[in-house]
Design an enzyme around this catalytic site. Structure first.
Site, PDB file in Angstrom:
ATOM      1  N   GLN A   1       2.671  10.053   2.056  1.00 20.38           N
ATOM      2  CA  GLN A   1       3.982   9.389   2.062  1.00 20.38           C
ATOM      3  C   GLN A   1       4.874   9.861   0.915  1.00 20.38           C
ATOM      4  O   GLN A   1       6.078   9.591   0.926  1.00 20.38           O
ATOM      5  CB  GLN A   1       3.820   7.866   2.005  1.00 20.38           C
ATOM      6  CG  GLN A   1       3.158   7.297   3.269  1.00 20.38           C
ATOM      7  CD  GLN A   1       3.019   5.796   3.194  1.00 20.38           C
ATOM      8  OE1 GLN A   1       2.054   5.300   2.608  1.00 20.38           O
ATOM      9  NE2 GLN A   1       3.965   5.072   3.765  1.00 20.38           N
TER      10      GLN A   1
ATOM     11  N   GLY B   1       0.845  -1.191   0.000  1.00 16.87           N
ATOM     12  CA  GLY B   1       0.000   0.000   0.000  1.00 16.87           C
ATOM     13  C   GLY B   1       0.876   1.234   0.000  1.00 16.87           C
ATOM     14  O   GLY B   1       2.085   1.146   0.256  1.00 16.87           O
TER      15      GLY B   1
ATOM     16  N   HIS C   1      -4.542   0.727   7.507  1.00 26.08           N
ATOM     17  CA  HIS C   1      -3.227   1.386   7.598  1.00 26.08           C
ATOM     18  C   HIS C   1      -3.176   2.594   6.638  1.00 26.08           C
ATOM     19  O   HIS C   1      -2.682   3.662   7.000  1.00 26.08           O
ATOM     20  CB  HIS C   1      -2.149   0.350   7.262  1.00 26.08           C
ATOM     21  CG  HIS C   1      -0.731   0.847   7.328  1.00 26.08           C
ATOM     22  ND1 HIS C   1       0.176   0.395   8.275  1.00 26.08           N
ATOM     23  CD2 HIS C   1      -0.043   1.727   6.557  1.00 26.08           C
ATOM     24  CE1 HIS C   1       1.340   0.993   8.076  1.00 26.08           C
ATOM     25  NE2 HIS C   1       1.234   1.808   7.028  1.00 26.08           N
TER      26      HIS C   1
ATOM     27  N   HIS D   1      -3.048   6.749   7.304  1.00 24.33           N
ATOM     28  CA  HIS D   1      -2.100   7.711   6.714  1.00 24.33           C
ATOM     29  C   HIS D   1      -2.825   8.982   6.271  1.00 24.33           C
ATOM     30  O   HIS D   1      -2.298  10.088   6.404  1.00 24.33           O
ATOM     31  CB  HIS D   1      -1.388   7.103   5.499  1.00 24.33           C
ATOM     32  CG  HIS D   1      -0.137   6.334   5.827  1.00 24.33           C
ATOM     33  ND1 HIS D   1       0.919   6.879   6.511  1.00 24.33           N
ATOM     34  CD2 HIS D   1       0.232   5.053   5.542  1.00 24.33           C
ATOM     35  CE1 HIS D   1       1.892   5.972   6.635  1.00 24.33           C
ATOM     36  NE2 HIS D   1       1.494   4.851   6.059  1.00 24.33           N
TER      37      HIS D   1
ATOM     38  N   LEU E   1       6.348   1.841   4.916  1.00 20.75           N
ATOM     39  CA  LEU E   1       7.393   2.273   3.985  1.00 20.75           C
ATOM     40  C   LEU E   1       8.010   3.597   4.444  1.00 20.75           C
ATOM     41  O   LEU E   1       9.115   3.936   4.012  1.00 20.75           O
ATOM     42  CB  LEU E   1       6.824   2.391   2.568  1.00 20.75           C
ATOM     43  CG  LEU E   1       6.342   1.063   1.955  1.00 20.75           C
ATOM     44  CD1 LEU E   1       5.759   1.300   0.569  1.00 20.75           C
ATOM     45  CD2 LEU E   1       7.471   0.031   1.882  1.00 20.75           C
TER      46      LEU E   1
HETATM   47  O1  K1U Z   1       1.565   2.333   3.805  1.00 20.11           O
HETATM   48  C1  K1U Z   1       2.658   1.758   3.892  1.00 20.11           C
HETATM   49  O2  K1U Z   1       3.573   2.224   4.557  1.00 20.11           O
HETATM   50  C2  K1U Z   1       2.829   0.448   3.198  1.00 20.11           C
HETATM   51  C3  K1U Z   1       2.807  -0.721   4.163  1.00 20.11           C
HETATM   52  C4  K1U Z   1       1.394  -1.226   4.278  1.00 20.11           C
HETATM   53  C5  K1U Z   1       1.086  -2.247   5.319  1.00 20.11           C
HETATM   54  C6  K1U Z   1       2.005  -3.148   5.813  1.00 20.11           C
HETATM   55  C7  K1U Z   1       1.659  -4.074   6.764  1.00 20.11           C
HETATM   56  C8  K1U Z   1       0.383  -4.149   7.216  1.00 20.11           C
HETATM   57  C9  K1U Z   1      -0.541  -3.279   6.714  1.00 20.11           C
HETATM   58  C10 K1U Z   1      -0.186  -2.331   5.773  1.00 20.11           C
HETATM   59  C11 K1U Z   1       3.723  -1.796   3.613  1.00 20.11           C
HETATM   60  O3  K1U Z   1       3.580  -2.244   2.523  1.00 20.11           O
HETATM   61  S1  K1U Z   1       5.040  -2.315   4.604  1.00 20.11           S
HETATM   62  C12 K1U Z   1       5.894  -3.584   3.648  1.00 20.11           C
HETATM   63  C13 K1U Z   1       5.166  -4.860   3.469  1.00 20.11           C
HETATM   64  O4  K1U Z   1       5.024  -5.274   2.342  1.00 20.11           O
HETATM   65  C14 K1U Z   1       4.611  -5.666   4.594  1.00 20.11           C
HETATM   66  C15 K1U Z   1       5.078  -5.553   5.883  1.00 20.11           C
HETATM   67  C16 K1U Z   1       4.533  -6.327   6.924  1.00 20.11           C
HETATM   68  C17 K1U Z   1       3.530  -7.212   6.657  1.00 20.11           C
HETATM   69  C18 K1U Z   1       3.073  -7.332   5.358  1.00 20.11           C
HETATM   70  C19 K1U Z   1       3.608  -6.576   4.343  1.00 20.11           C
HETATM   71 ZN    ZN Z   2       2.641   3.125   6.241  1.00 17.45          ZN
END
Ligand code: K1U
Ligand code: ZN
Length: 184
Positions: free
Chosen positions: A51, A46, A130, A134, A89
């Site tokens: 961001q 996402g 999430h 944001h 991210l």
């Molecule tokens: O919005 C963001 O910062 C993106 C974020 C979204 C997110 C991650 C985890 C749970 C809910 C929403 C990411 O993509 S972080 C990287 C990632 O791919 C990831 C990290 C932890 C679990 C699953 C995916």
């Molecule tokens: Zn995030």
């Protein structure tokens, strides 16, 4: 389309609530395309406009090939609850367990200006929440216990020097360089 710089924790853009979108213009469709391209390059599921330093109420999500452009999204129902690990991210390499509703239904507008509803459970539901957080200036670390939040922030204090000006440069993936190969 372009890969945009990602703002990291400490950049005020991440804490500003966004403004609702009135008309879905070509300029906003370009922003949505750039958000997808930046999200894929950073290997996220996402990405929300703040961001990348933008103030519109827009985010994108791709969880296992289920892709969504979220324009003016709102949560219209919530069910159950679950705790799972999240990352962001905008806070690279920091993770924490967050308890959230397990299933959410959102109402949003798509890139063609059409309203829709979508229901997501598990990771998809978590990602919707999430990203909508944001858009309200909220970050997953806000949900951590004071102890875990302090630990996450002290880890970030050491890591943040890698991001001068609170900017994370994301590069297009280089062929033959898959960092997943070295993970887990
Ligand atoms: O919005 C963001 O910062 C993106 C974020 C979204 C997110 C991650 C985890 C749970 C809910 C929403 C990411 O993509 S972080 C990287 C990632 O791919 C990831 C990290 C932890 C679990 C699953 C995916
Ligand atoms: Zn995030």
């Amino acid at each position: 389309m372009s890969i945009l710089d990602i703002r990291v924790l400490g950049d005020p853009a991440l804490r500003k609530p966004t403004r609702p979108v009135r008309d879905v213009t070509d300029e906003l469709r370009k922003l949505i395309g750039d958000l997808f391209e930046t999200m894929y390059a950073a290997e996220g599921i996402g990405l929300a406009a703040p961001q990348v330093g933008r103030g519109e109420r827009i985010a994108v999500v791709d969880v296992g090939g289920q892709k969504f452009a979220l324009i003016n999204p709102e949560i219209v129902s919530r069910e159950g609850s679950a705790k799972a690990e999240e990352g962001c991210l905008s806070i690279p390499d920091i993770y924490g367990d967050v308890e959230r509703p397990l299933v959410v239904t959102i109402r949003a507008t798509d890139e063609n200006g059409q309203p829709y509803e979508a229901t997501g459970a598990d990771l998809l539901g978590r990602c919707f929440q999430h990203e909508i957080d944001h858009l309200d200036g909220k970050l997953f670390i806000d949900y951590l216990s004071p102890l875990k939040r302090r630990a996450a922030l002290s880890k970030w204090e050491k890591a943040k020097d890698e991001y001068p000006g609170y900017i994370r440069k994301v590069r297009a993936e280089e062929p033959g360089l898959h960092h997943h190969d070295t993970e887990m």
